[in-house]
Every structure is written in structure tokens, then in C-alpha cells.
Scaffold this motif. Structure first.
Motif, PDB file in Angstrom:
ATOM      1  N   MET A  59      44.304  66.065  15.243  1.00 55.07           N
ATOM      2  CA  MET A  59      44.911  66.323  16.557  1.00 55.07           C
ATOM      3  C   MET A  59      45.367  65.024  17.201  1.00 55.07           C
ATOM      4  SD  MET A  59      43.007  69.474  18.502  1.00 55.07           S
ATOM      5  CE  MET A  59      41.543  68.552  18.832  1.00 55.07           C
ATOM      6  N   PHE A  60      44.560  63.969  17.101  1.00 63.44           N
ATOM      7  CA  PHE A  60      44.937  62.682  17.680  1.00 63.44           C
ATOM      8  C   PHE A  60      46.191  62.133  17.010  1.00 63.44           C
ATOM      9  CE2 PHE A  60      44.855  58.055  17.670  1.00 63.44           C
ATOM     10  CZ  PHE A  60      44.927  57.827  19.044  1.00 63.44           C
ATOM     11  N   VAL A  61      46.277  62.255  15.690  1.00 63.08           N
ATOM     12  CA  VAL A  61      47.451  61.770  14.956  1.00 63.08           C
ATOM     13  C   VAL A  61      48.696  62.521  15.397  1.00 63.08           C
ATOM     14  CG1 VAL A  61      48.502  61.645  12.655  1.00 63.08           C
ATOM     15  CG2 VAL A  61      46.140  60.920  12.986  1.00 63.08           C
ATOM     16  N   VAL A  62      48.587  63.839  15.518  1.00 63.48           N
ATOM     17  CA  VAL A  62      49.726  64.656  15.949  1.00 63.48           C
ATOM     18  C   VAL A  62      50.142  64.282  17.371  1.00 63.48           C
ATOM     19  CG1 VAL A  62      50.443  67.004  16.548  1.00 63.48           C
ATOM     20  CG2 VAL A  62      49.264  66.555  14.377  1.00 63.48           C
ATOM     21  N   VAL A  63      49.192  64.147  18.276  1.00 67.06           N
ATOM     22  CA  VAL A  63      49.500  63.781  19.665  1.00 67.06           C
ATOM     23  C   VAL A  63      50.156  62.408  19.705  1.00 67.06           C
ATOM     24  CG1 VAL A  63      48.445  63.135  21.872  1.00 67.06           C
ATOM     25  CG2 VAL A  63      47.777  65.252  20.745  1.00 67.06           C
ATOM     26  N   TYR A  64      49.656  61.475  18.917  1.00 65.40           N
ATOM     27  CA  TYR A  64      50.225  60.131  18.909  1.00 65.40           C
ATOM     28  C   TYR A  64      51.690  60.154  18.464  1.00 65.40           C
ATOM     29  CZ  TYR A  64      51.119  55.277  17.881  1.00 65.40           C
ATOM     30  OH  TYR A  64      51.689  54.023  17.870  1.00 65.40           O
ATOM     31  N   PHE A  65      51.982  60.816  17.347  1.00 65.45           N
ATOM     32  CA  PHE A  65      53.338  60.781  16.814  1.00 65.45           C
ATOM     33  C   PHE A  65      54.325  61.650  17.591  1.00 65.45           C
ATOM     34  CE2 PHE A  65      51.255  59.062  13.003  1.00 65.45           C
ATOM     35  CZ  PHE A  65      52.063  57.947  12.830  1.00 65.45           C
ATOM     36  N   PHE A  66      53.862  62.681  18.277  1.00 63.87           N
ATOM     37  CA  PHE A  66      54.785  63.537  19.015  1.00 63.87           C
ATOM     38  C   PHE A  66      54.844  63.248  20.508  1.00 63.87           C
ATOM     39  CE2 PHE A  66      54.233  66.134  15.191  1.00 63.87           C
ATOM     40  CZ  PHE A  66      55.558  66.368  14.883  1.00 63.87           C
ATOM     41  N   MET A  67      53.885  62.508  21.057  1.00 63.00           N
ATOM     42  CA  MET A  67      53.882  62.260  22.498  1.00 63.00           C
ATOM     43  C   MET A  67      53.816  60.777  22.842  1.00 63.00           C
ATOM     44  SD  MET A  67      51.478  65.385  23.769  1.00 63.00           S
ATOM     45  CE  MET A  67      51.893  65.228  25.480  1.00 63.00           C
ATOM     46  N   ILE A  68      52.885  60.057  22.298  1.00 62.49           N
ATOM     47  CA  ILE A  68      52.661  58.673  22.709  1.00 62.49           C
ATOM     48  C   ILE A  68      53.729  57.740  22.140  1.00 62.49           C
ATOM     49  CG2 ILE A  68      51.032  56.755  22.629  1.00 62.49           C
ATOM     50  CD1 ILE A  68      48.786  58.873  22.558  1.00 62.49           C
ATOM     51  N   ALA A  69      54.017  57.820  20.856  1.00 62.61           N
ATOM     52  CA  ALA A  69      54.988  56.921  20.223  1.00 62.61           C
ATOM     53  C   ALA A  69      56.399  57.071  20.807  1.00 62.61           C
ATOM     54  CB  ALA A  69      54.997  57.123  18.715  1.00 62.61           C
ATOM     55  N   PRO A  70      56.919  58.301  21.000  1.00 59.79           N
ATOM     56  CA  PRO A  70      58.254  58.423  21.606  1.00 59.79           C
ATOM     57  C   PRO A  70      58.309  57.877  23.045  1.00 59.79           C
ATOM     58  CG  PRO A  70      57.659  60.465  20.536  1.00 59.79           C
ATOM     59  CD  PRO A  70      56.447  59.610  20.522  1.00 59.79           C
ATOM     60  N   GLN A  71      57.225  58.050  23.795  1.00 54.33           N
ATOM     61  CA  GLN A  71      57.191  57.536  25.159  1.00 54.33           C
ATOM     62  C   GLN A  71      57.224  56.010  25.163  1.00 54.33           C
ATOM     63  OE1 GLN A  71      57.551  59.159  27.913  1.00 54.33           O
ATOM     64  NE2 GLN A  71      57.288  57.395  29.234  1.00 54.33           N
ATOM     65  N   MET A  72      56.508  55.378  24.241  1.00 55.57           N
ATOM     66  CA  MET A  72      56.520  53.919  24.155  1.00 55.57           C
ATOM     67  C   MET A  72      57.915  53.420  23.754  1.00 55.57           C
ATOM     68  SD  MET A  72      52.682  53.203  22.568  1.00 55.57           S
ATOM     69  CE  MET A  72      53.330  52.208  21.305  1.00 55.57           C
ATOM     70  N   LYS A  73      58.574  54.132  22.848  1.00 57.26           N
ATOM     71  CA  LYS A  73      59.922  53.764  22.434  1.00 57.26           C
ATOM     72  C   LYS A  73      60.896  53.870  23.602  1.00 57.26           C
ATOM     73  CE  LYS A  73      63.546  55.053  19.187  1.00 57.26           C
ATOM     74  NZ  LYS A  73      63.961  56.025  18.177  1.00 57.26           N
ATOM     75  N   ARG A  74      60.766  54.921  24.393  1.00 55.90           N
ATOM     76  CA  ARG A  74      61.632  55.118  25.562  1.00 55.90           C
ATOM     77  C   ARG A  74      61.415  54.015  26.595  1.00 55.90           C
ATOM     78  NH1 ARG A  74      64.299  59.311  28.361  1.00 55.90           N
ATOM     79  NH2 ARG A  74      63.980  59.208  30.599  1.00 55.90           N
TER      80      ARG A  74
END
Length: 98
Positions: free
Chosen positions: A14-29
């Protein structure tokens, strides 16, 4: 010992999924918006997040603000108030379809 790791496996996934679908795109933005704000220059046509259109006439790096000239006059805004997406759409040439 194998039972302990397998019981935490769903939480890890769940943490991996949340990271790749929520946290990583937000950091890129955030990186893109920071780069956009740093590349602003005098004469750029921009749109603020509140929808005000104008042209940058002055930039102040000391307090991270800019003065935008509109039809109503000159208004001082914080650089973070400028919309990256709307300003990019404004400055790209419109496609002419035949």
C-alpha cells in the motif's frame, strides 16, 4: 519468522502504491512550478490563479513578488500566485486547422 514478514506485506505494498501514484507526482509538480517561477522574466504574459491576465513589468527576488500590468493598472502579486498551466496555455501558439 516468515509469518511476520508476510503480515506486513500488504502495508508495504500500500505504501509503494501511494508513493508512486500520489507522492511522486506531487513532488514532480512542485519542482516544475518552482522552475517556472524561477524562469519568469519581464514581458512574460501570465495568468494568476485567480484568473487575472497581465504582463510582468517588474520582478523582485528579495520578497519573491512581481508587478503585473493589467488593463486596470499595475498590481503586485507573489510569484506563487501565477498559474503555471494557464500561463503556458496562454503563451503557446494556437493550432490552426485547415
Amino acid at each position: 519468522m516468515g509469518e511476520g514478514i508476510s503480515s506486513f506485506l500488504p502495508f508495504i505494498l500500500m505504501f509503494v502504491v501511494v508513493y508512486f501514484f500520489m507522492i511522486a507526482p506531487q513532488m514532480k509538480r512542485q519542482k516544475q512550478e518552482k522552475k517556472f517561477a524561477a524562469e519568469l522574466k519581464r514581458g512574460d504574459k501570465v495568468i494568476t490563479k485567480s484568473g487575472m491576465h497581465g504582463k510582468i513589468v517588474e520582478l523582485n527576488d528579495a520578497d519573491s513578488s512581481c508587478v503585473i500590468e493589467t488593463l486596470a493598472g499595475k498590481i503586485k502579486f507573489d510569484k506563487s500566485a501565477i498559474s503555471m498551466e494557464m500561463s503556458k496555455k496562454l503563451n503557446t501558439p494556437a493550432d490552426t486547422k485547415k
